[in-house]
Design a protein around this motif. Sequence first.
Motif, PDB file in Angstrom:
ATOM      1  N   SER B  32      -0.318   4.850   0.546  1.00  0.00           N
ATOM      2  CA  SER B  32       0.437   6.058   0.899  1.00  0.00           C
ATOM      3  C   SER B  32       1.818   6.074   0.249  1.00  0.00           C
ATOM      4  O   SER B  32       2.297   7.126  -0.162  1.00  0.00           O
ATOM      5  CB  SER B  32       0.598   6.161   2.414  1.00  0.00           C
ATOM      6  OG  SER B  32      -0.626   6.418   3.005  1.00  0.00           O
ATOM      7  N   SER B  35       1.411   6.871  -3.455  1.00  0.00           N
ATOM      8  CA  SER B  35       1.043   8.265  -3.727  1.00  0.00           C
ATOM      9  C   SER B  35       2.123   9.238  -3.267  1.00  0.00           C
ATOM     10  O   SER B  35       1.984  10.447  -3.455  1.00  0.00           O
ATOM     11  CB  SER B  35      -0.296   8.589  -3.064  1.00  0.00           C
ATOM     12  OG  SER B  35      -0.151   8.456  -1.672  1.00  0.00           O
ATOM     13  N   LYS B  37       2.970   9.974  -0.234  1.00  0.00           N
ATOM     14  CA  LYS B  37       2.671  10.671   1.021  1.00  0.00           C
ATOM     15  C   LYS B  37       3.559  10.170   2.164  1.00  0.00           C
ATOM     16  O   LYS B  37       3.776  10.848   3.143  1.00  0.00           O
ATOM     17  CB  LYS B  37       1.212  10.410   1.409  1.00  0.00           C
ATOM     18  CG  LYS B  37       0.218  11.324   0.765  1.00  0.00           C
ATOM     19  CD  LYS B  37      -1.105  11.106   1.467  1.00  0.00           C
ATOM     20  CE  LYS B  37      -2.275  11.535   0.650  1.00  0.00           C
ATOM     21  NZ  LYS B  37      -3.529  11.054   1.243  1.00  0.00           N
ATOM     22  N   TYR B  38       3.992   8.920   2.038  1.00  0.00           N
ATOM     23  CA  TYR B  38       4.772   8.302   3.107  1.00  0.00           C
ATOM     24  C   TYR B  38       6.050   7.698   2.531  1.00  0.00           C
ATOM     25  O   TYR B  38       6.029   7.116   1.436  1.00  0.00           O
ATOM     26  CB  TYR B  38       3.911   7.220   3.791  1.00  0.00           C
ATOM     27  CG  TYR B  38       4.626   6.447   4.850  1.00  0.00           C
ATOM     28  CD1 TYR B  38       4.982   7.053   6.050  1.00  0.00           C
ATOM     29  CD2 TYR B  38       4.966   5.112   4.665  1.00  0.00           C
ATOM     30  CE1 TYR B  38       5.659   6.342   7.022  1.00  0.00           C
ATOM     31  CE2 TYR B  38       5.629   4.394   5.638  1.00  0.00           C
ATOM     32  CZ  TYR B  38       5.973   5.014   6.814  1.00  0.00           C
ATOM     33  OH  TYR B  38       6.640   4.323   7.782  1.00  0.00           O
TER      34      TYR B  38
END
Lengths: 139, 68
Positions: B32, B35, B37-38
Amino acid sequence: MTEYKKKLKNRLYLAVGYMLIGVVILCGGFILKTDNSFFAPFGAALIVCGAVRLIRYFRIARDEQTIRRQEIKETDERNLEIVSRARNMAFSLYIMLGGTAVIALQFANMQAESKMIAYSVCFFVFLYWICYMIVKRKI
Amino acid sequence: MKNRIRELRKGRKITQDDLAEAVGVTRQTIISLESGKYTASLQLAFKIANYFDATIEEIFIYEEDKND
């Protein structure tokens, strides 16, 4: 002993505690010859619950690597964030759905049910307010 | 917030599992992070920076929000 191992030990004691309380309730129901439709299933459920926790403890505590892996799994910050966000979402949905249900039930002329849900929503909001005050003092 | 975790990790031939184990998170968290996302907490950012022997600014690139 690390913090996590202490936590695991506490879980072990809790599992044994569940089982003991379950046995006491189960036996108590039989000895006192009370209506066992409550005591027997409740005691048995506690025993099963304790047994499951006990099995889980022994599965985790069998070696250092498994303990470490489980610790990472439980303390992973992304996972904690997911838990926190999901809880927030569930709370908001509960309030919204509860509010909608209160109005809908009023239209359906179900006053008692509407009132019950309204009380429950109000209680939750009140509880949130108390928790907010407690957390605010901490950070 | 962008980061160079994937680039640094591949440059040093480290697997996501190794990095996750070293900084005490799951592999899913590394996925994550890579990518985007986090966003890592400050504590995790320090751990990752220490692991790569770099500063936080060298790994995490702060991009100001267009609305700010």
